[in-house]
Design a protein around this motif. Structure first.
Motif, PDB file in Angstrom:
ATOM      1  N   GLU A  56      38.245  54.197  33.968  1.00 51.65           N
ATOM      2  CA  GLU A  56      37.047  53.354  33.992  1.00 51.65           C
ATOM      3  C   GLU A  56      37.156  52.229  32.976  1.00 51.65           C
ATOM      4  O   GLU A  56      36.831  51.065  33.258  1.00 51.65           O
ATOM      5  CB  GLU A  56      35.791  54.184  33.691  1.00 51.65           C
ATOM      6  CG  GLU A  56      35.518  55.281  34.697  1.00 51.65           C
ATOM      7  CD  GLU A  56      36.014  56.620  34.199  1.00 51.65           C
ATOM      8  OE1 GLU A  56      35.331  57.620  34.467  1.00 51.65           O
ATOM      9  OE2 GLU A  56      37.073  56.673  33.544  1.00 51.65           O
TER      10      GLU A  56
ATOM     11  N   TYR B 223      39.592  49.570  34.112  1.00 49.12           N
ATOM     12  CA  TYR B 223      38.989  48.721  35.138  1.00 49.12           C
ATOM     13  C   TYR B 223      38.011  47.720  34.520  1.00 49.12           C
ATOM     14  O   TYR B 223      37.986  46.539  34.890  1.00 49.12           O
ATOM     15  CB  TYR B 223      38.279  49.592  36.168  1.00 49.12           C
ATOM     16  CG  TYR B 223      37.633  48.808  37.292  1.00 49.12           C
ATOM     17  CD1 TYR B 223      38.399  48.124  38.223  1.00 49.12           C
ATOM     18  CD2 TYR B 223      36.246  48.774  37.418  1.00 49.12           C
ATOM     19  CE1 TYR B 223      37.815  47.410  39.261  1.00 49.12           C
ATOM     20  CE2 TYR B 223      35.650  48.059  38.455  1.00 49.12           C
ATOM     21  CZ  TYR B 223      36.437  47.387  39.366  1.00 49.12           C
ATOM     22  OH  TYR B 223      35.845  46.675  40.382  1.00 49.12           O
ATOM     23  N   GLN B 224      37.224  48.168  33.554  1.00 54.15           N
ATOM     24  CA  GLN B 224      36.282  47.276  32.883  1.00 54.15           C
ATOM     25  C   GLN B 224      37.010  46.166  32.139  1.00 54.15           C
ATOM     26  O   GLN B 224      36.528  45.031  32.058  1.00 54.15           O
ATOM     27  CB  GLN B 224      35.408  48.087  31.925  1.00 54.15           C
ATOM     28  CG  GLN B 224      34.433  49.018  32.629  1.00 54.15           C
ATOM     29  CD  GLN B 224      33.917  50.116  31.717  1.00 54.15           C
ATOM     30  OE1 GLN B 224      34.114  50.089  30.498  1.00 54.15           O
ATOM     31  NE2 GLN B 224      33.259  51.117  32.297  1.00 54.15           N
TER      32      GLN B 224
ATOM     33  N   PHE C 287      34.814  43.365  24.918  1.00 52.72           N
ATOM     34  CA  PHE C 287      35.230  44.663  25.442  1.00 52.72           C
ATOM     35  C   PHE C 287      35.866  45.501  24.337  1.00 52.72           C
ATOM     36  O   PHE C 287      35.506  46.659  24.121  1.00 52.72           O
ATOM     37  CB  PHE C 287      36.210  44.494  26.603  1.00 52.72           C
ATOM     38  CG  PHE C 287      36.844  45.785  27.044  1.00 52.72           C
ATOM     39  CD1 PHE C 287      36.226  46.586  27.978  1.00 52.72           C
ATOM     40  CD2 PHE C 287      38.050  46.218  26.491  1.00 52.72           C
ATOM     41  CE1 PHE C 287      36.783  47.796  28.365  1.00 52.72           C
ATOM     42  CE2 PHE C 287      38.618  47.413  26.877  1.00 52.72           C
ATOM     43  CZ  PHE C 287      37.983  48.212  27.814  1.00 52.72           C
TER      44      PHE C 287
ATOM     45  N   GLN D 136      37.906  43.581  34.666  1.00 50.46           N
ATOM     46  CA  GLN D 136      36.727  42.778  34.985  1.00 50.46           C
ATOM     47  C   GLN D 136      36.438  41.765  33.883  1.00 50.46           C
ATOM     48  O   GLN D 136      36.005  40.635  34.159  1.00 50.46           O
ATOM     49  CB  GLN D 136      35.515  43.687  35.190  1.00 50.46           C
ATOM     50  CG  GLN D 136      35.588  44.535  36.446  1.00 50.46           C
ATOM     51  CD  GLN D 136      34.369  45.417  36.611  1.00 50.46           C
ATOM     52  OE1 GLN D 136      33.995  46.134  35.679  1.00 50.46           O
ATOM     53  NE2 GLN D 136      33.728  45.361  37.773  1.00 50.46           N
TER      54      GLN D 136
END
Length: 361
Positions: free
Chosen positions: A154, A157-158, A180, A161
């Motif tokens: 997860e 993937y973030q 992030f 993005q």
């Protein structure tokens, strides 16, 4: 594990330089370990799937028919593995027991474009397929970084993005990647390494690490958690720098292997009982027992567009009896993501003649 901490005489990065470097880390991280996908179904209601992961990589990197969606630029290598016998008591795998095992490998530049300059990222990768006499295979994908930046699919993937282009501007938001990492303290060891990492002058002078942990299983069923590294047996003189030009890595490799076989030592680092096995963002303390399992000998190169490595999916969970995957969620994610990328690029094989012509121009 190699100590890549900042040398004592190196001045620290300024705040502005560090922020600028963090903003570019998304591109590096997108390339370090290939396509990931969460397969356990707990990321609801927007479950992360292999398709979504490959899609975001294509959004960030572009689509290059016939090439891997990550680690797109590379070269095939052919050779064999010579077992030292030191791992026999830990694993029943033939690769550690037979004198020699044939190998097909691939050095690559961790980037999403097959036309990326070799100096664009400081990380190199090495993937290998060992084919045992009994037909079982061991496939492994390794990178020159010591740890992974995050511990879950997860989070990976973030991060993708965070580096995706903003529809309004067509460019990534420069604040997104630093934000992030600011919310993911587990990335600290990776960020400490990346601050001083430099593009190497050669594929063959890097140490390549499994990063994820696995288990060796012996004939009695006893298990030992390990991480492995391929360590070069030859090094350039201190201070060697990457040459000019966009494609120096493959040229250097062909020249070196033409002068004689290249050798790497396979080191198996044995975990202690309390070492983190299921989190690739966490390193193991220094001083762990290391076994010399044998020597990788590379004696030929092949172009990646028609070489033996082209159609190999270097899925890290293709393992022979005697080696097992850990419960690290990134391993299952890598396996699923690699499969999705493989299906896409192999369906584009008919476009490869045009790709080859384009590459020559």
């Amino acid at each position: 594990m190699v100590d890549r901490s900042t040398p004592p005489n190196r001045p620290p990065l300024s705040s502005a330089s560090l922020i600028a470097r963090l903003a570019g880390i998304g591109v590096i991280v997108a390339a370090v370990a290939g396509a990931f996908a969460y397969v356990n179904g707990t990321f609801d209601p927007q479950r992360l799937t292999p398709k979504k992961l490959i899609n975001v990589l294509e959004t960030n990197n572009g689509v290059h028919p016939g090439f891997r969606r990550n680690h797109s630029k590379g070269v095939c290598v052919i050779g064999h593995f010579e077992s030292s016998g030191e791992a026999r008591s830990y694993s029943s795998a033939q690769v550690f027991n037979d004198p020699q095992t044939p190998v097909v490998g691939r050095f690559a530049l961790p980037a999403g474009s097959p036309y990326a300059p070799d100096s664009s990222v400081p990380i190199r990768s090495l993937a290998l397929r060992f084919t045992q006499a009994n037909g079982q295979q061991w496939r492994t994908g390794m990178n020159s970084m010591p740890v992974f930046p995050v511990g879950t699919p997860e989070a990976f993937y973030q991060l993708q993005q965070a580096q995706s282009p903003d529809p309004a501007t067509g460019k990534p938001n420069p604040a997104a990647v630093p934000a992030f990492f600011g919310s993911h303290p587990e990335a600290g060891p990776f960020l400490a390494w990346i601050k001083t990492a430099k593009p190497s002058a050669s594929y063959v002078t890097e140490t390549y690490n499994s990063v994820n942990a696995f288990y060796l299983v012996n004939a009695a069923g006893q298990k030992q958690a390990v991480r492995w590294s391929m360590v070069p047996l030859a090094q350039d003189a201190a201070g060697a720098t990457a040459p000019e030009g966009a494609d120096f890595l493959e040229k250097d490799l062909v020249q070196r292997i033409g002068a004689g076989p290249l050798r790497f030592q396979l080191n198996l680092t044995l975990a202690n009982a309390d070492d983190p096995v299921n989190d690739a963002s966490k390193s193991w303390p220094a001083g762990r027992k290391v076994i010399n399992a044998g020597t990788l000998v590379l004696n030929a190169t092949q172009p990646q567009l028609d070489g033996e490595c082209r159609d190999i999916n270097y899925d890290p969970l293709v393992l022979p009896a005697g080696i097992e995957g850990s419960a690290d969620p990134l391993l299952a994610a890598r396996s699923a993501g690699y499969a999705s990328s493989y299906l896409r690029r192999t369906s584009e094989v008919s476009q490869l003649p045009a790709v080859k012509q384009e590459a020559k121009q």
